[in-house]
Design an enzyme around this catalytic site. Structure first.
Site, PDB file in Angstrom:
ATOM      1  CG  ASP A  13      -1.880   1.048   1.476  1.00  0.00           C
ATOM      2  OD1 ASP A  13      -2.549   1.290   0.295  1.00  0.00           O
ATOM      3  OD2 ASP A  13      -1.861   2.091   2.288  1.00  0.00           O
ATOM      4  CB  SER A  14      -0.039   4.574  -0.740  1.00  0.00           C
ATOM      5  OG  SER A  14      -1.055   4.836   0.012  1.00  0.00           O
ATOM      6  CE1 TYR A  45       2.992   6.214  -2.819  1.00  0.00           C
ATOM      7  CE2 TYR A  45       2.238   4.123  -4.006  1.00  0.00           C
ATOM      8  CZ  TYR A  45       3.175   4.654  -3.199  1.00  0.00           C
ATOM      9  OH  TYR A  45       4.420   4.031  -3.091  1.00  0.00           O
ATOM     10  N   GLY A  46      -2.815   9.304  -3.427  1.00  0.00           N
ATOM     11  CA  GLY A  46      -3.916   9.641  -4.188  1.00  0.00           C
ATOM     12  C   GLY A  46      -4.107  10.896  -4.511  1.00  0.00           C
ATOM     13  CB  CYS A  76      -2.682   1.321  -2.719  1.00  0.00           C
ATOM     14  SG  CYS A  76      -2.906   2.889  -2.925  1.00  0.00           S
ATOM     15  CG  ASN A  77      -9.003   1.553  -2.900  1.00  0.00           C
ATOM     16  OD1 ASN A  77     -10.049   0.976  -3.509  1.00  0.00           O
ATOM     17  ND2 ASN A  77      -8.743   1.271  -1.785  1.00  0.00           N
ATOM     18  CB  THR A  78      -4.168   5.630  -5.432  1.00  0.00           C
ATOM     19  OG1 THR A  78      -5.079   6.129  -4.572  1.00  0.00           O
ATOM     20  CG2 THR A  78      -3.687   6.393  -6.199  1.00  0.00           C
ATOM     21  CD  GLU A 155      -2.341   8.287   7.462  1.00  0.00           C
ATOM     22  OE1 GLU A 155      -1.471   8.992   7.655  1.00  0.00           O
ATOM     23  OE2 GLU A 155      -2.576   7.370   6.464  1.00  0.00           O
ATOM     24  CB  CYS A 187      -9.975   5.335   0.008  1.00  0.00           C
ATOM     25  SG  CYS A 187      -8.505   5.943   0.665  1.00  0.00           S
ATOM     26  CB  THR A 188      -6.717   1.711   2.052  1.00  0.00           C
ATOM     27  OG1 THR A 188      -5.940   2.840   2.140  1.00  0.00           O
ATOM     28  CG2 THR A 188      -5.988   0.789   1.118  1.00  0.00           C
ATOM     29  CG  HIS A 189      -6.883   5.764   4.923  1.00  0.00           C
ATOM     30  ND1 HIS A 189      -6.093   5.214   4.086  1.00  0.00           N
ATOM     31  CD2 HIS A 189      -6.051   6.370   5.970  1.00  0.00           C
ATOM     32  CE1 HIS A 189      -4.848   5.505   4.427  1.00  0.00           C
ATOM     33  NE2 HIS A 189      -4.808   6.340   5.438  1.00  0.00           N
TER      34      HIS A 189
HETATM   35  N1  DGL Z   1      -3.947   3.874   0.066  1.00  0.00           N
HETATM   36  C1  DGL Z   1      -4.695   4.741  -0.740  1.00  0.00           C
HETATM   37  C2  DGL Z   1      -5.813   4.469  -1.322  1.00  0.00           C
HETATM   38  O1  DGL Z   1      -6.500   3.458  -0.896  1.00  0.00           O
HETATM   39  C3  DGL Z   1      -4.882   6.083   0.411  1.00  0.00           C
HETATM   40  C4  DGL Z   1      -3.908   7.161   0.738  1.00  0.00           C
HETATM   41  C5  DGL Z   1      -3.099   7.705  -0.329  1.00  0.00           C
HETATM   42  O2  DGL Z   1      -3.685   8.550  -0.948  1.00  0.00           O
HETATM   43  O3  DGL Z   1      -2.166   7.184  -0.372  1.00  0.00           O
HETATM   44  O4  DGL Z   1      -6.232   4.941  -2.537  1.00  0.00           O
END
Ligand code: DGL
Length: 269
Positions: A13-14, A45-46, A76-78, A155, A187-189
């Site tokens: 993941d990012s 990363y997003g 990571c979704n991004t 976070e 998104c992971t969060h």
């Molecule tokens: N892990 C990223 C996602 O799922 C979210 C955090 C980021 O922007 O890196 O898109």
């Protein structure tokens, strides 16, 4: 069982958010060894361009390949949205991202065919979920909304703060106005915001956790490739980051739902 099956599943993941996917994997596949890498030095990363995310993705994949993993889960979704092909090309292993599993779960869940998607700016701009939903069922009408403020709020641990509720209402209102009955947490969060999001959507939308949907797909892939770990040894879950392991350990528990143990720093070569 074979040698390959005892190797770990690689997850990256990012940063820290991918631990929600590890949590879903641990629940569904408690026997599997896992190596997690979070690129905490370069998160988020997003908000970055697809080119840069693709460059980072190659580095992340190389970190996991050095750990001798048997498959790769892009938590990571991004990255799943803009760079899954980078991982597939480099790794030559079974690979899954979170977009297809999340879209599949949503296409099965929706009754009125009106599906909301929330994610980072990069994920929403890529249209990856939209394209996948329409491929699965052209009758689906997707409605997307980038929610860039959610990642820092999660976070900070502001999971049920008043400010988070107000921001969630702002983001979710236009989707509810479109009468969505299903909302993809792209998104992971966002799984950590399930309560706030359920409230903001006034209970009218089924929330789809892409991480949970992905764990089900990983289970299927392990069986298809005959690499499920059937060893009786207690599984090993290892965590690596590119910066600040202490911070990762401190916040990580909230995402993982349990203690993390040792987190080590690795550098890119
Ligand atoms: N892990 C990223 C996602 O799922 C979210 C955090 C980021 O922007 O890196 O898109």
């Amino acid at each position: 069982m074979n040698n390959q099956s005892e190797k770990p599943i690689g997850v990256f993941d990012s940063g820290i958010g991918g631990l929600t996917v590890v949590r879903a994997l641990l629940e569904r596949l408690p026997n599997e060894n896992i190596v997690y890498f979070g690129d905490t030095a370069r998160v988020p990363y997003g908000s970055k361009s697809p080119q840069v995310v693709r460059e980072y993705t190659l580095d992340d994949t190389n970190v996991l390949l050095k750990k001798n993993v048997k498959m790769i889960v892009v938590a990571c979704n991004t990255v799943s949205a803009v760079a899954l092909d980078v991982v597939q090309k480099r790794a030559k292993l079974p690979v899954t991202g979170v977009i297809t599993p999340g879209a599949e779960a949503a296409s099965l869940a929706t009754e009125n065919k009106r599906v909301g998607i929330i994610g980072t700016a990069a994920t929403v701009n890529s249209n990856a979920y939209v394209n996948e939903l329409m491929r699965l069922n052209p009758a689906i009408l997707p409605f997307s909304k980038a929610c860039p403020l959610f990642v820092p709020l999660v976070e900070e641990g502001w999971l049920d703060a008043k400010a988070t509720e107000m921001i969630a209402n702002e983001y979710i209102f236009p989707l509810i106005a479109e009468r969505i009955d299903t909302l993809i947490l792209g998104c992971t969060h966002y799984p950590l915001l399930k309560d706030v999001l359920a409230k903001a959507s006034k209970g009218t939308a089924t929330l789809i956790d892409s991480g949970e949907a992905t764990a089900a797909v990983v289970e299927k892939m392990l069986d298809e490739h005959n690499i499920r770990n059937t060893s009786r040894q207690a599984p090993n879950v290892q965590f690596f980051v590119s910066d600040a392991p202490e911070k990762f350990t401190a916040i990580g528990e909230r995402f993982l739902g349990r203690k993390l143990g040792v987190v080590k720093r690795v550098s890119f070569e």
